[in-house]
Scaffold this motif. Structure first.
Motif, PDB file in Angstrom:
ATOM      1  N   GLU A  74       0.764  -1.290  -0.068  1.00 53.65           N
ATOM      2  CA  GLU A  74       0.134  -0.111  -0.136  1.00 53.65           C
ATOM      3  C   GLU A  74       0.930   1.186   0.117  1.00 53.65           C
ATOM      4  N   ARG A  75       1.902   1.366   0.967  1.00 49.08           N
ATOM      5  CA  ARG A  75       2.726   2.368   1.020  1.00 49.08           C
ATOM      6  C   ARG A  75       4.028   1.925   1.326  1.00 49.08           C
ATOM      7  N   ARG A  76       5.187   1.907   0.327  1.00 54.61           N
ATOM      8  CA  ARG A  76       6.518   1.439   0.778  1.00 54.61           C
ATOM      9  C   ARG A  76       7.321   2.422   1.641  1.00 54.61           C
ATOM     10  N   VAL A  77       6.915   2.448   3.127  1.00 53.32           N
ATOM     11  CA  VAL A  77       7.584   3.254   3.935  1.00 53.32           C
ATOM     12  C   VAL A  77       8.417   2.824   4.810  1.00 53.32           C
ATOM     13  N   LEU A  78       9.511   3.142   5.191  1.00 50.71           N
ATOM     14  CA  LEU A  78      10.183   2.751   6.430  1.00 50.71           C
ATOM     15  C   LEU A  78      10.031   3.647   7.634  1.00 50.71           C
ATOM     16  N   LEU A  95       3.842  12.339  17.080  1.00 52.48           N
ATOM     17  CA  LEU A  95       3.910  12.156  15.545  1.00 52.48           C
ATOM     18  C   LEU A  95       4.717  10.916  14.927  1.00 52.48           C
ATOM     19  N   PHE A  96       4.025  10.681  13.780  1.00 56.16           N
ATOM     20  CA  PHE A  96       4.999   9.442  13.008  1.00 56.16           C
ATOM     21  C   PHE A  96       5.706  10.127  12.033  1.00 56.16           C
ATOM     22  N   ALA A  97       6.902   9.422  11.844  1.00 51.35           N
ATOM     23  CA  ALA A  97       7.897   9.639  10.670  1.00 51.35           C
ATOM     24  C   ALA A  97       8.228   8.602   9.928  1.00 51.35           C
ATOM     25  N   VAL A  99      10.145   7.055   5.912  1.00 54.39           N
ATOM     26  CA  VAL A  99      10.595   7.363   4.641  1.00 54.39           C
ATOM     27  C   VAL A  99      10.075   6.598   3.511  1.00 54.39           C
ATOM     28  N   GLN A 100       9.547   7.225   2.277  1.00 51.46           N
ATOM     29  CA  GLN A 100       8.758   6.374   1.235  1.00 51.46           C
ATOM     30  C   GLN A 100       9.477   6.608   0.252  1.00 51.46           C
ATOM     31  N   LEU A 101       9.605   5.412  -0.697  1.00 49.70           N
ATOM     32  CA  LEU A 101      10.058   5.149  -1.973  1.00 49.70           C
ATOM     33  C   LEU A 101       9.050   4.888  -2.967  1.00 49.70           C
ATOM     34  N   LYS A 112      -7.949   7.901   1.316  1.00 47.08           N
ATOM     35  CA  LYS A 112      -8.162   8.852   2.271  1.00 47.08           C
ATOM     36  C   LYS A 112      -8.095   8.641   3.803  1.00 47.08           C
ATOM     37  N   HIS A 113      -7.700   9.349   4.787  1.00 43.91           N
ATOM     38  CA  HIS A 113      -7.670   8.917   5.964  1.00 43.91           C
ATOM     39  C   HIS A 113      -7.764  10.318   7.001  1.00 43.91           C
ATOM     40  N   VAL A 114      -8.110  10.128   8.224  1.00 42.06           N
ATOM     41  CA  VAL A 114      -8.144  11.182   9.085  1.00 42.06           C
ATOM     42  C   VAL A 114      -6.801  11.780   9.460  1.00 42.06           C
ATOM     43  N   ILE A 118       2.622  15.887   5.978  1.00 40.29           N
ATOM     44  CA  ILE A 118       3.439  16.496   5.358  1.00 40.29           C
ATOM     45  C   ILE A 118       4.509  15.797   4.777  1.00 40.29           C
ATOM     46  N   ARG A 119       4.813  15.912   3.621  1.00 39.35           N
ATOM     47  CA  ARG A 119       5.784  15.030   2.751  1.00 39.35           C
ATOM     48  C   ARG A 119       6.925  15.991   2.369  1.00 39.35           C
ATOM     49  N   PHE A 120       8.127  15.654   2.838  1.00 36.12           N
ATOM     50  CA  PHE A 120       9.183  16.633   2.478  1.00 36.12           C
ATOM     51  C   PHE A 120      10.039  15.730   1.647  1.00 36.12           C
ATOM     52  N   PRO A 151      -8.331  13.179  -0.188  1.00 37.30           N
ATOM     53  CA  PRO A 151      -8.020  11.695  -1.311  1.00 37.30           C
ATOM     54  C   PRO A 151      -6.391  12.290  -1.662  1.00 37.30           C
ATOM     55  N   HIS A 152      -5.653  11.046  -1.582  1.00 36.40           N
ATOM     56  CA  HIS A 152      -4.138  11.394  -2.105  1.00 36.40           C
ATOM     57  C   HIS A 152      -3.827  10.131  -2.794  1.00 36.40           C
ATOM     58  N   ASP A 153      -3.045  10.166  -4.112  1.00 40.85           N
ATOM     59  CA  ASP A 153      -2.092   9.088  -4.347  1.00 40.85           C
ATOM     60  C   ASP A 153      -0.872   9.512  -4.949  1.00 40.85           C
ATOM     61  N   HIS A 154       0.171   8.631  -5.306  1.00 45.74           N
ATOM     62  CA  HIS A 154       1.426   9.076  -5.855  1.00 45.74           C
ATOM     63  C   HIS A 154       1.838   8.374  -6.801  1.00 45.74           C
ATOM     64  N   GLY A 155       2.461   8.902  -7.695  1.00 47.71           N
ATOM     65  CA  GLY A 155       2.908   8.331  -8.899  1.00 47.71           C
ATOM     66  C   GLY A 155       4.285   8.798  -9.190  1.00 47.71           C
ATOM     67  N   LEU A 165      10.179  12.054   2.910  1.00 51.43           N
ATOM     68  CA  LEU A 165      10.049  11.964   4.460  1.00 51.43           C
ATOM     69  C   LEU A 165       8.436  12.329   4.804  1.00 51.43           C
ATOM     70  N   ASP A 166       7.710  11.308   5.058  1.00 51.26           N
ATOM     71  CA  ASP A 166       6.219  11.396   5.444  1.00 51.26           C
ATOM     72  C   ASP A 166       6.270  11.842   7.189  1.00 51.26           C
ATOM     73  N   VAL A 167       5.637  12.819   7.357  1.00 54.84           N
ATOM     74  CA  VAL A 167       5.410  13.146   8.985  1.00 54.84           C
ATOM     75  C   VAL A 167       3.724  13.207   8.897  1.00 54.84           C
ATOM     76  N   LEU A 168       3.154  12.286   9.726  1.00 50.45           N
ATOM     77  CA  LEU A 168       1.639  12.200  10.094  1.00 50.45           C
ATOM     78  C   LEU A 168       1.515  12.468  11.588  1.00 50.45           C
ATOM     79  N   ASP A 169       0.206  12.868  11.804  1.00 47.37           N
ATOM     80  CA  ASP A 169      -0.206  13.051  13.067  1.00 47.37           C
ATOM     81  C   ASP A 169      -0.940  11.909  13.713  1.00 47.37           C
ATOM     82  N   MET A 170      -0.455  10.706  13.036  1.00 50.49           N
ATOM     83  CA  MET A 170      -1.323   9.308  13.322  1.00 50.49           C
ATOM     84  C   MET A 170      -1.259   9.207  14.725  1.00 50.49           C
ATOM     85  N   PRO A 171      -0.152   9.086  15.568  1.00 54.90           N
ATOM     86  CA  PRO A 171      -0.196   8.653  16.888  1.00 54.90           C
ATOM     87  C   PRO A 171      -1.138   9.686  17.681  1.00 54.90           C
TER      88      PRO A 171
HETATM   89  C1  1HN Z   1      -0.062   6.976   4.326  1.00 51.10           C
HETATM   90  O1  1HN Z   1      -1.188   6.843   3.901  1.00 51.10           O
HETATM   91  C2  1HN Z   1       0.942   7.596   3.519  1.00 51.10           C
HETATM   92  O2  1HN Z   1      -0.509   7.957   1.890  1.00 51.10           O
HETATM   93  C3  1HN Z   1       2.314   7.380   4.284  1.00 51.10           C
HETATM   94  O3  1HN Z   1       1.522   7.987   1.364  1.00 51.10           O
HETATM   95  C4  1HN Z   1       2.718   7.216   5.186  1.00 51.10           C
HETATM   96  C5  1HN Z   1       2.046   6.244   7.584  1.00 51.10           C
HETATM   97  C6  1HN Z   1       0.969   5.806   8.451  1.00 51.10           C
HETATM   98  C7  1HN Z   1      -0.117   5.922   7.919  1.00 51.10           C
HETATM   99  C8  1HN Z   1      -0.427   6.159   6.718  1.00 51.10           C
HETATM  100  C9  1HN Z   1       0.789   7.769   2.199  1.00 51.10           C
HETATM  101  C10 1HN Z   1       1.705   6.500   6.058  1.00 51.10           C
HETATM  102  C11 1HN Z   1       0.300   6.735   5.711  1.00 51.10           C
END
Ligand code: 1HN
Length: 351
Positions: A74-78, A95-97, A99-101, A112-114, A118-120, A151-155, A165-171
């Motif tokens: 779904e998302r290739r994130v470390l 906060l969550f941090a 790195v996505q490739l 989409k999610h709650v 921020i993607r740097f 709603p968001h997608d990447h390509g 770098l993905d930083v989310l308020d998920m926690p």
């Molecule tokens: C997520 O939806 C993305 O959309 C990236 O790229 C990182 C980390 C935790 C939960 C959802 C994305 C995420 C994430």
């Protein structure tokens, strides 16, 4: 030994413990036994300061690129896990941090999610994130907002691996237990607005003539904050000597509709430091995530020294005293949970 000492009725400790055991069965407990731990005199963060070196991050995420596809992951994130909060998918308590490739030709499907993100952008050219119908090109030093429920997608139609770098308020969302998520049937959303559209509309000194203040009270309408626009402003401050003794020549990314932070939960800054900068001690109640964009330096945090260079990510937990040193001209990007704390009236800073 006196009779009183062995008679539980007269042994205060035993009598109290018996009482605690009894009320425990009723899911009650004495506050006086824990009060000093739950209401501390000062913040006592469980998180630790730490730097993640970019060469290690990049090597590992490229290896992950061979192990799993974005379809499977779904998302290739470390996840950058705080060493003191392992297994909790968080870099600070709030906060969550990670790195996505995204490799050339890959897409990461629309959802989409709650949680807001921020993607740097760290590395590579040619990828995009589409947010609410706007396709935002991702270049190094830019960041893309994906606000709550957008709603968001990447390509990556380009030729190079792209890392950010993905930083989310998920926690924090999970702390409130308010997580919702939805997937879309189509892989990528229809894009009806071109790259830069939201910046042109909202970030150019004019605003659409209508009721937008409420819509954008809690999030900026601008999706892509570019390095090309922001870096020269920090440089201008620095050259004019407008340099904070702790933070350098720092600008705060803002919501053009009301001047507030870019989102309700996370704020972002860009700071430029002149060659030879030796910062004064600073601490605040926000947890800070820094990325070195240019130059190199070190940050003394309490009795630890973090050394960092380009694309290294480091974290300073709440109320840890820190000071930056920059032997050459340096740029740091940072994200924190300050907007949440300000909204609650609990943010503090000190020396
Ligand atoms: C997520 O939806 C993305 O959309 C990236 O790229 C990182 C980390 C935790 C939960 C959802 C994305 C995420 C994430």
């Amino acid at each position: 030994m006196s009779v009183a000492a062995i008679d539980p009725k007269h042994n205060v400790q035993t009598v109290r413990q018996n009482f605690y055991d009894k009320i425990s069965k009723q899911d009650m407990a004495p506050l006086w036994e824990v009060l000093r731990n739950v209401v501390t005199k000062e913040p006592k963060s469980k998180a630790s300061p730490k730097v993640w070196k970019y060469d290690e991050i990049k090597k590992s995420i490229l290896e992950a690129g061979e192990l799993i596809t974005p379809e499977e992951a779904e998302r290739r994130v470390l996840v950058l896990e705080n060493p003191s909060l392992r297994g909790q998918s968080r870099v600070t308590n709030t906060l969550f941090a990670g790195v996505q490739l995204i490799m050339p030709g890959e897409v990461a499907d629309a959802h989409k999610h709650v949680s807001s993100a921020i993607r740097f952008v760290l590395d590579g050219e040619g990828a995009y994130t589409a947010v609410e119908g706007e396709k935002a090109n991702m270049s190094r030093g830019d960041f893309i907002l994906t606000p709550n429920w957008a709603p968001h997608d990447h390509g990556n139609p380009g030729k190079e691996p792209v890392l950010w770098l993905d930083v989310l308020d998920m926690p924090t969302i999970n702390h409130f237990e308010t997580s919702f998520m939805e997937h879309y049937d189509e892989k990528a959303q229809n894009t009806n607005r071109q790259d830069g559209d939201s910046l042109d509309r909202y970030g150019s000194g004019v605003l659409p003539d209508g009721q937008i203040v409420e819509t954008y009270a809690k999030r900026s309408p601008v999706i892509n904050y570019t390095y090309a626009r922001t870096r020269p402003i920090a440089e201008r401050l620095m050259k004019a000597g407008d340099i904070d003794p702790r933070h350098g020549a720092r600008v705060r990314y803002s919501n053009p509709v009301n001047g507030g932070h870019v989102m309700a939960t996370m704020g972002a800054y860009l700071a430029m430091f002149p060659k030879g900068f030796k910062g004064e001690d600073y601490r605040s109640t926000e947890g800070m995530i820094f990325v070195c964009v240019e130059g190199h330096g070190s940050t003394k945090v309490e009795d630890k020294v973090l050394e960092w260079g380009p694309n290294d990510v480091f974290v300073i937990p709440p109320w840890k005293r820190y000071a930056h040193t920059c032997p050459e001209e340096t740029v740091l990007f940072s994200i924190s949970d300050r907007p949440m704390q300000e909204a609650l009236g609990i943010w503090r800073e000190g020396k």
